[in-house]
Motif scaffolding. Sequence first.
Motif, PDB file in Angstrom:
ATOM      1  N   MET A  40       0.840  -1.198   0.000  1.00 35.28           N
ATOM      2  CA  MET A  40       0.000   0.000   0.000  1.00 35.28           C
ATOM      3  C   MET A  40       0.875   1.247   0.000  1.00 35.28           C
ATOM      4  SD  MET A  40      -3.274  -0.967   0.216  1.00 35.28           S
ATOM      5  CE  MET A  40      -4.248   0.194   1.140  1.00 35.28           C
ATOM      6  N   ARG A  41       0.568   2.154  -0.906  1.00 36.51           N
ATOM      7  CA  ARG A  41       1.311   3.409  -0.945  1.00 36.51           C
ATOM      8  C   ARG A  41       0.604   4.455  -0.087  1.00 36.51           C
ATOM      9  NH1 ARG A  41       2.402   4.793  -7.139  1.00 36.51           N
ATOM     10  NH2 ARG A  41       0.138   4.579  -7.224  1.00 36.51           N
ATOM     11  N   ARG A  42       1.385   5.221   0.633  1.00 42.22           N
ATOM     12  CA  ARG A  42       0.847   6.162   1.605  1.00 42.22           C
ATOM     13  C   ARG A  42       0.517   7.507   0.954  1.00 42.22           C
ATOM     14  NH1 ARG A  42       2.130   7.084   7.385  1.00 42.22           N
ATOM     15  NH2 ARG A  42       1.676   9.266   7.865  1.00 42.22           N
ATOM     16  N   ILE A  43      -0.645   8.034   1.318  1.00 44.55           N
ATOM     17  CA  ILE A  43      -1.026   9.402   0.956  1.00 44.55           C
ATOM     18  C   ILE A  43      -1.375  10.136   2.242  1.00 44.55           C
ATOM     19  CG2 ILE A  43      -2.736  10.852  -0.198  1.00 44.55           C
ATOM     20  CD1 ILE A  43      -2.959   8.688  -2.330  1.00 44.55           C
ATOM     21  N   SER A  44      -0.693  11.239   2.495  1.00 45.48           N
ATOM     22  CA  SER A  44      -0.987  12.034   3.681  1.00 45.48           C
ATOM     23  C   SER A  44      -2.170  12.950   3.402  1.00 45.48           C
ATOM     24  CB  SER A  44       0.221  12.876   4.090  1.00 45.48           C
ATOM     25  OG  SER A  44       1.274  12.055   4.561  1.00 45.48           O
ATOM     26  N   VAL A  45      -3.040  13.096   4.388  1.00 44.60           N
ATOM     27  CA  VAL A  45      -4.169  14.023   4.305  1.00 44.60           C
ATOM     28  C   VAL A  45      -3.979  15.064   5.399  1.00 44.60           C
ATOM     29  CG1 VAL A  45      -6.669  14.306   4.312  1.00 44.60           C
ATOM     30  CG2 VAL A  45      -5.661  12.174   3.466  1.00 44.60           C
ATOM     31  N   VAL A  46      -3.622  16.268   5.007  1.00 44.36           N
ATOM     32  CA  VAL A  46      -3.317  17.341   5.945  1.00 44.36           C
ATOM     33  C   VAL A  46      -4.591  18.101   6.291  1.00 44.36           C
ATOM     34  CG1 VAL A  46      -2.076  19.527   6.236  1.00 44.36           C
ATOM     35  CG2 VAL A  46      -0.939  17.557   5.173  1.00 44.36           C
ATOM     36  N   ILE A  47      -4.823  18.280   7.591  1.00 41.23           N
ATOM     37  CA  ILE A  47      -6.033  18.955   8.068  1.00 41.23           C
ATOM     38  C   ILE A  47      -5.639  19.975   9.132  1.00 41.23           C
ATOM     39  CG2 ILE A  47      -8.324  18.656   9.084  1.00 41.23           C
ATOM     40  CD1 ILE A  47      -7.882  15.562   8.395  1.00 41.23           C
ATOM     41  N   PRO A  48      -5.554  21.254   8.793  1.00 44.21           N
ATOM     42  CA  PRO A  48      -5.325  22.260   9.827  1.00 44.21           C
ATOM     43  C   PRO A  48      -6.609  22.476  10.629  1.00 44.21           C
ATOM     44  CG  PRO A  48      -5.457  23.305   7.685  1.00 44.21           C
ATOM     45  CD  PRO A  48      -5.621  21.842   7.450  1.00 44.21           C
ATOM     46  N   ALA A  49      -6.487  22.659  11.925  1.00 44.52           N
ATOM     47  CA  ALA A  49      -7.696  22.776  12.742  1.00 44.52           C
ATOM     48  C   ALA A  49      -7.444  23.663  13.955  1.00 44.52           C
ATOM     49  CB  ALA A  49      -8.155  21.392  13.193  1.00 44.52           C
ATOM     50  N   LYS A  50      -8.378  24.546  14.214  1.00 44.51           N
ATOM     51  CA  LYS A  50      -8.369  25.337  15.447  1.00 44.51           C
ATOM     52  C   LYS A  50      -9.773  25.312  16.032  1.00 44.51           C
ATOM     53  CE  LYS A  50      -7.454  29.827  17.534  1.00 44.51           C
ATOM     54  NZ  LYS A  50      -8.775  29.898  18.232  1.00 44.51           N
ATOM     55  N   ASP A  51      -9.890  24.715  17.210  1.00 43.19           N
ATOM     56  CA  ASP A  51     -11.171  24.630  17.916  1.00 43.19           C
ATOM     57  C   ASP A  51     -12.259  24.029  17.034  1.00 43.19           C
ATOM     58  OD1 ASP A  51      -9.996  25.791  20.159  1.00 43.19           O
ATOM     59  OD2 ASP A  51     -10.530  27.824  19.547  1.00 43.19           O
ATOM     60  N   GLU A  52     -11.961  22.843  16.500  1.00 44.59           N
ATOM     61  CA  GLU A  52     -12.898  22.150  15.611  1.00 44.59           C
ATOM     62  C   GLU A  52     -13.375  20.831  16.227  1.00 44.59           C
ATOM     63  OE1 GLU A  52     -14.197  23.436  13.080  1.00 44.59           O
ATOM     64  OE2 GLU A  52     -12.815  24.799  12.072  1.00 44.59           O
ATOM     65  N   GLU A  53     -13.573  20.820  17.557  1.00 43.97           N
ATOM     66  CA  GLU A  53     -13.983  19.581  18.206  1.00 43.97           C
ATOM     67  C   GLU A  53     -15.358  19.106  17.729  1.00 43.97           C
ATOM     68  OE1 GLU A  53     -14.126  20.263  22.407  1.00 43.97           O
ATOM     69  OE2 GLU A  53     -15.877  21.591  22.304  1.00 43.97           O
ATOM     70  N   ALA A  54     -16.187  20.005  17.243  1.00 38.34           N
ATOM     71  CA  ALA A  54     -17.527  19.631  16.798  1.00 38.34           C
ATOM     72  C   ALA A  54     -17.517  18.872  15.478  1.00 38.34           C
ATOM     73  CB  ALA A  54     -18.404  20.884  16.668  1.00 38.34           C
ATOM     74  N   THR A  55     -16.431  18.997  14.697  1.00 32.36           N
ATOM     75  CA  THR A  55     -16.415  18.412  13.349  1.00 32.36           C
ATOM     76  C   THR A  55     -15.263  17.455  13.086  1.00 32.36           C
ATOM     77  OG1 THR A  55     -15.160  20.320  12.529  1.00 32.36           O
ATOM     78  CG2 THR A  55     -17.568  20.433  12.360  1.00 32.36           C
ATOM     79  N   ILE A  56     -14.174  17.548  13.843  1.00 31.60           N
ATOM     80  CA  ILE A  56     -12.972  16.802  13.471  1.00 31.60           C
ATOM     81  C   ILE A  56     -13.188  15.292  13.525  1.00 31.60           C
ATOM     82  CG2 ILE A  56     -11.960  16.791  15.803  1.00 31.60           C
ATOM     83  CD1 ILE A  56     -10.067  17.318  12.464  1.00 31.60           C
ATOM     84  N   GLY A  57     -13.970  14.817  14.486  1.00 29.51           N
ATOM     85  CA  GLY A  57     -14.223  13.383  14.568  1.00 29.51           C
ATOM     86  C   GLY A  57     -14.989  12.864  13.375  1.00 29.51           C
TER      87      GLY A  57
END
Length: 227
Positions: free
Chosen positions: A1-18
């Motif tokens: 399996m080849r790896r692809i990184s998914v970058v997600i910047p987040a500030k106070d996103e507890e309502a959506t990050i999960g």
Amino acid sequence: MRRISVVIPAKDEEATIGELLEGISKVVLDGHELCPIVVDDGSTDATAAIARRHGATVVAHPKNKGLGAAVRTGLRAAVETDAIAVAYLDADLEYSPEDIPRLLGPILGGRADYVLGSRFLGGVRGMRLYRRVGNFAFTALLSALTGRRITDGQTGMRAFSREAAGSAEIVHDYNYAQVLTLDLLRKGFRLEEVPIRYKVREHGESFIRWSYPAKVLPAIWRELRSP
């Protein structure tokens, strides 16, 4: 399996990050593994803890540095892994993880080094008028400066080849959208746009305010003057 990184910047996103990370975990891309990297940009809530519980790598800024700085950190972290490509999307659920394979298609197919997910090619609905007008103005400026037609220069969903991610320079901590595209096109990387879906965020607040042009225009000028 080849790896692809998914970058997600987040500030106070507890309502959506999960929910976002759960959505990413369900995306199937044959022969590839999607590995989320959450850049916690000085959150004061449970964003980082929730991200870790969902199996994401978390890179934390001790204090808020800005979206441009968070994207810069995320791309650097992705390149330090053995990822063959990098996808990026905002943490607020305005963008659908289901569009990641479409976003990465030009990269994995060898047609492009840098991909913009265009909300307008996808038939955007629900965007507030002031944001639509601002997007049109800044996208028109970006098209004029690059000499090519771009439909969504402000998009929060993008993809990079490993080489483009490693070469990317973001000169502004506050934002990245225009200066990143200018930087990569000036370096000769191939750009493509693909249609993506979009919905208005239901939680939290966008960092974009009426002061946005006053902060971004000097950054564009700085990028244009850089060697």
